[in-house]
Enzyme design. Structure first.
Site, PDB file in Angstrom:
ATOM      1  N   ALA A  82      20.334 -22.999 -33.019  1.00 31.75           N
ATOM      2  CA  ALA A  82      21.263 -22.095 -33.729  1.00 31.75           C
ATOM      3  C   ALA A  82      20.499 -20.928 -34.345  1.00 31.75           C
ATOM      4  O   ALA A  82      19.437 -21.101 -34.942  1.00 31.75           O
ATOM      5  CB  ALA A  82      22.012 -22.869 -34.815  1.00 31.75           C
ATOM      6  N   GLY A  83      21.018 -19.729 -34.177  1.00 29.51           N
ATOM      7  CA  GLY A  83      20.342 -18.567 -34.748  1.00 29.51           C
ATOM      8  C   GLY A  83      21.243 -17.349 -34.750  1.00 29.51           C
ATOM      9  O   GLY A  83      22.225 -17.275 -33.998  1.00 29.51           O
ATOM     10  N   GLN A 143      14.249  -5.347 -36.248  1.00 30.62           N
ATOM     11  CA  GLN A 143      14.491  -6.793 -36.348  1.00 30.62           C
ATOM     12  C   GLN A 143      13.480  -7.489 -37.275  1.00 30.62           C
ATOM     13  O   GLN A 143      13.021  -8.590 -36.989  1.00 30.62           O
ATOM     14  CB  GLN A 143      14.447  -7.437 -34.960  1.00 30.62           C
ATOM     15  CG  GLN A 143      15.612  -7.016 -34.060  1.00 30.62           C
ATOM     16  CD  GLN A 143      15.817  -7.968 -32.901  1.00 30.62           C
ATOM     17  OE1 GLN A 143      14.899  -8.185 -32.120  1.00 30.62           O
ATOM     18  NE2 GLN A 143      17.010  -8.535 -32.773  1.00 30.62           N
ATOM     19  N   TYR A 146      14.701 -10.928 -38.446  1.00 36.54           N
ATOM     20  CA  TYR A 146      14.754 -11.855 -37.304  1.00 36.54           C
ATOM     21  C   TYR A 146      13.342 -12.219 -36.839  1.00 36.54           C
ATOM     22  O   TYR A 146      13.028 -13.396 -36.620  1.00 36.54           O
ATOM     23  CB  TYR A 146      15.544 -11.187 -36.178  1.00 36.54           C
ATOM     24  CG  TYR A 146      15.760 -12.033 -34.949  1.00 36.54           C
ATOM     25  CD1 TYR A 146      16.666 -13.089 -34.951  1.00 36.54           C
ATOM     26  CD2 TYR A 146      15.075 -11.759 -33.766  1.00 36.54           C
ATOM     27  CE1 TYR A 146      16.877 -13.848 -33.809  1.00 36.54           C
ATOM     28  CE2 TYR A 146      15.280 -12.505 -32.620  1.00 36.54           C
ATOM     29  CZ  TYR A 146      16.188 -13.557 -32.646  1.00 36.54           C
ATOM     30  OH  TYR A 146      16.384 -14.300 -31.510  1.00 36.54           O
ATOM     31  N   PHE A 178      14.684 -11.458 -23.722  1.00 36.09           N
ATOM     32  CA  PHE A 178      16.089 -11.074 -23.836  1.00 36.09           C
ATOM     33  C   PHE A 178      16.910 -11.815 -22.779  1.00 36.09           C
ATOM     34  O   PHE A 178      16.574 -11.798 -21.598  1.00 36.09           O
ATOM     35  CB  PHE A 178      16.232  -9.558 -23.732  1.00 36.09           C
ATOM     36  CG  PHE A 178      15.655  -8.874 -24.940  1.00 36.09           C
ATOM     37  CD1 PHE A 178      16.462  -8.569 -26.026  1.00 36.09           C
ATOM     38  CD2 PHE A 178      14.296  -8.590 -25.027  1.00 36.09           C
ATOM     39  CE1 PHE A 178      15.929  -7.967 -27.166  1.00 36.09           C
ATOM     40  CE2 PHE A 178      13.747  -7.990 -26.164  1.00 36.09           C
ATOM     41  CZ  PHE A 178      14.565  -7.683 -27.230  1.00 36.09           C
TER      42      PHE A 178
HETATM   43  P1  NDP Z   1      24.624 -16.644 -29.454  1.00 36.94           P
HETATM   44  O1  NDP Z   1      24.918 -15.598 -30.464  1.00 36.94           O
HETATM   45  O2  NDP Z   1      25.246 -16.588 -28.106  1.00 36.94           O
HETATM   46  O3  NDP Z   1      24.881 -18.106 -30.064  1.00 36.94           O
HETATM   47  C1  NDP Z   1      24.375 -18.434 -31.328  1.00 36.94           C
HETATM   48  C2  NDP Z   1      24.586 -19.911 -31.550  1.00 36.94           C
HETATM   49  O4  NDP Z   1      24.100 -20.261 -32.856  1.00 36.94           O
HETATM   50  C3  NDP Z   1      26.055 -20.271 -31.514  1.00 36.94           C
HETATM   51  O5  NDP Z   1      26.205 -21.539 -30.959  1.00 36.94           O
HETATM   52  C4  NDP Z   1      26.416 -20.280 -33.002  1.00 36.94           C
HETATM   53  O6  NDP Z   1      27.532 -21.089 -33.306  1.00 36.94           O
HETATM   54  C5  NDP Z   1      25.164 -20.891 -33.573  1.00 36.94           C
HETATM   55  N1  NDP Z   1      25.056 -20.618 -35.023  1.00 36.94           N
HETATM   56  C6  NDP Z   1      24.820 -19.432 -35.606  1.00 36.94           C
HETATM   57  N2  NDP Z   1      24.826 -19.587 -36.950  1.00 36.94           N
HETATM   58  C7  NDP Z   1      25.085 -20.891 -37.189  1.00 36.94           C
HETATM   59  C8  NDP Z   1      25.230 -21.673 -38.356  1.00 36.94           C
HETATM   60  N3  NDP Z   1      25.105 -21.142 -39.587  1.00 36.94           N
HETATM   61  N4  NDP Z   1      25.480 -22.995 -38.229  1.00 36.94           N
HETATM   62  C9  NDP Z   1      25.606 -23.544 -37.012  1.00 36.94           C
HETATM   63  N5  NDP Z   1      25.505 -22.865 -35.864  1.00 36.94           N
HETATM   64  C10 NDP Z   1      25.248 -21.551 -35.966  1.00 36.94           C
HETATM   65  O7  NDP Z   1      23.045 -16.620 -29.338  1.00 36.94           O
HETATM   66  P2  NDP Z   1      22.070 -17.053 -28.151  1.00 36.94           P
HETATM   67  O8  NDP Z   1      22.635 -18.173 -27.388  1.00 36.94           O
HETATM   68  O9  NDP Z   1      21.641 -15.838 -27.479  1.00 36.94           O
HETATM   69  O10 NDP Z   1      20.848 -17.581 -29.043  1.00 36.94           O
HETATM   70  C11 NDP Z   1      20.502 -18.944 -29.185  1.00 36.94           C
HETATM   71  C12 NDP Z   1      19.106 -19.001 -29.794  1.00 36.94           C
HETATM   72  O11 NDP Z   1      18.206 -18.338 -28.924  1.00 36.94           O
HETATM   73  C13 NDP Z   1      19.007 -18.309 -31.141  1.00 36.94           C
HETATM   74  O12 NDP Z   1      18.118 -19.016 -31.967  1.00 36.94           O
HETATM   75  C14 NDP Z   1      18.412 -16.963 -30.776  1.00 36.94           C
HETATM   76  O13 NDP Z   1      17.718 -16.394 -31.857  1.00 36.94           O
HETATM   77  C15 NDP Z   1      17.487 -17.369 -29.642  1.00 36.94           C
HETATM   78  N6  NDP Z   1      17.109 -16.276 -28.755  1.00 36.94           N
HETATM   79  C16 NDP Z   1      18.059 -15.546 -28.083  1.00 36.94           C
HETATM   80  C17 NDP Z   1      17.669 -14.529 -27.256  1.00 36.94           C
HETATM   81  C18 NDP Z   1      18.641 -13.678 -26.510  1.00 36.94           C
HETATM   82  O14 NDP Z   1      18.219 -12.659 -25.961  1.00 36.94           O
HETATM   83  N7  NDP Z   1      19.896 -14.051 -26.377  1.00 36.94           N
HETATM   84  C19 NDP Z   1      16.249 -14.195 -27.071  1.00 36.94           C
HETATM   85  C20 NDP Z   1      15.344 -15.029 -27.814  1.00 36.94           C
HETATM   86  C21 NDP Z   1      15.782 -16.027 -28.618  1.00 36.94           C
HETATM   87  P3  NDP Z   1      29.010 -20.408 -33.412  1.00 36.94           P
HETATM   88  O15 NDP Z   1      29.422 -20.025 -32.041  1.00 36.94           O
HETATM   89  O16 NDP Z   1      29.822 -21.546 -33.909  1.00 36.94           O
HETATM   90  O17 NDP Z   1      28.887 -19.258 -34.333  1.00 36.94           O
END
Ligand code: NDP
Length: 239
Positions: A82-83, A143, A146, A178
């Site tokens: 989660a992020g 960022q 982040y 990304f």
């Molecule tokens: P998305 O924005 O598509 O999804 C984010 C996920 O995190 C969702 O499932 C969201 O749940 C969950 N989340 C966010 N805040 C909370 C919270 N407070 N409690 C519980 N769940 C939470 O992001 P990505 O899939 O792209 O990213 C997933 C991970 O990968 C993250 O850690 C991100 O930093 C990392 N990442 C992503 C990259 C990218 O380019 N996409 C690159 C490098 C790293 P909900 O839907 O319920 O909000």
């Protein structure tokens, strides 16, 4: 696919409802793992157990862990996925946005692991996979909050790699570049084009490509001798 040694193992993924987390859930299911995941907004793929829990709330994470342990079984693997992002140049980051990113991306991991790590140590078995980012390795304009949270994740994972070794618990990091999810779709198109020019493979990652790296590090057969390590999956952007 028994190759991965994950059949019937209980794996917990945070933020498994969409994006990279959902791809991780699907890949781990294909490998025969019993997958439980948490979501905040709405559920996603089918899993053995899906729980509505906010990583920023310690009580909610403790309850989620208790439910997985009692309803699914002893947790073996954890994917700290989660992020969030709240991008701005450093002088323009509001106090709220600074704290929100650190609270979700770093404190959220602490809240998740606090109830789990003692269980894994007591059972002398477990595998933690943290999702950092190329931004945590390299930094990125706009960022700072982040990047700080994602670098911190690497320090935490390396430390748990050292501390957990004597208890048979491995701790590793996948640092995605990304990746085509909502997070990247939120970046203005012009900025996306600039980013693409810096990626030797000239494309963003697909979520499944990140998920297979997570499965590799999670696997006791594939990665049983790997701990405290960072696997960079970024199309050659940063090595
Ligand atoms: P998305 O924005 O598509 O999804 C984010 C996920 O995190 C969702 O499932 C969201 O749940 C969950 N989340 C966010 N805040 C909370 C919270 N407070 N409690 C519980 N769940 C939470 O992001 P990505 O899939 O792209 O990213 C997933 C991970 O990968 C993250 O850690 C991100 O930093 C990392 N990442 C992503 C990259 C990218 O380019 N996409 C690159 C490098 C790293 P909900 O839907 O319920 O909000």
């Amino acid at each position: 696919m028994e190759l991965f040694g994950l059949r019937d193992r209980v794996v917990f993924v945070t933020g498994g409802n969409r994006g990279i987390g959902a791809a991780i859930v699907e890949v781990l299911k294909r490998l025969g793992a019993k997958v439980a995941y948490t979501y905040r907004s709405a559920p996603g793929p089918e899993a053995v157990l899906t729980l509505n829990a906010d990583v920023t709330d310690p009580a909610s994470m403790e309850e989620a862990v208790n439910r997985i342990e009692s309803e699914v079984g002893p947790i073996f693997g954890v994917v700290l996925n989660a992020g969030i992002t709240k991008d701005n140049l450093f002088p323009n980051i509001s106090v709220e946005d600074w704290y929100a990113v650190i609270d979700t991306n770093l404190n959220g991991i602490y809240n998740t692991l606090r109830p789990i790590v003692p269980l894994l140590y007591a059972r002398e078995s477990g595998s933690l996979v943290f999702i950092s980012s190329v931004v945590g390795e390299q930094g990125n304009i706009g960022q700072a909050n982040y990047a700080a949270s994602k670098s911190a994740v690497i320090g935490l994972a390396k430390t748990l790699g050292l501390e957990g070794a004597r208890y048979g618990v491995r701790s590793n990091v996948v640092a995605p570049g990304f990746t085509s999810t909502d997070m990247v779709k939120a970046i203005p198109e012009k900025v996306q084009e600039r980013i693409l020019q810096k990626i030797p493979l000239r494309r963003f990652a697909e979520p499944e490509e990140i998920a297979w790296s997570v499965a590799f590090l999670m696997s006791p057969t594939m990665a049983g001798y790997i701990t405290g390590d960072v696997l960079s999956v970024n199309g050659g952007q940063y090595t």
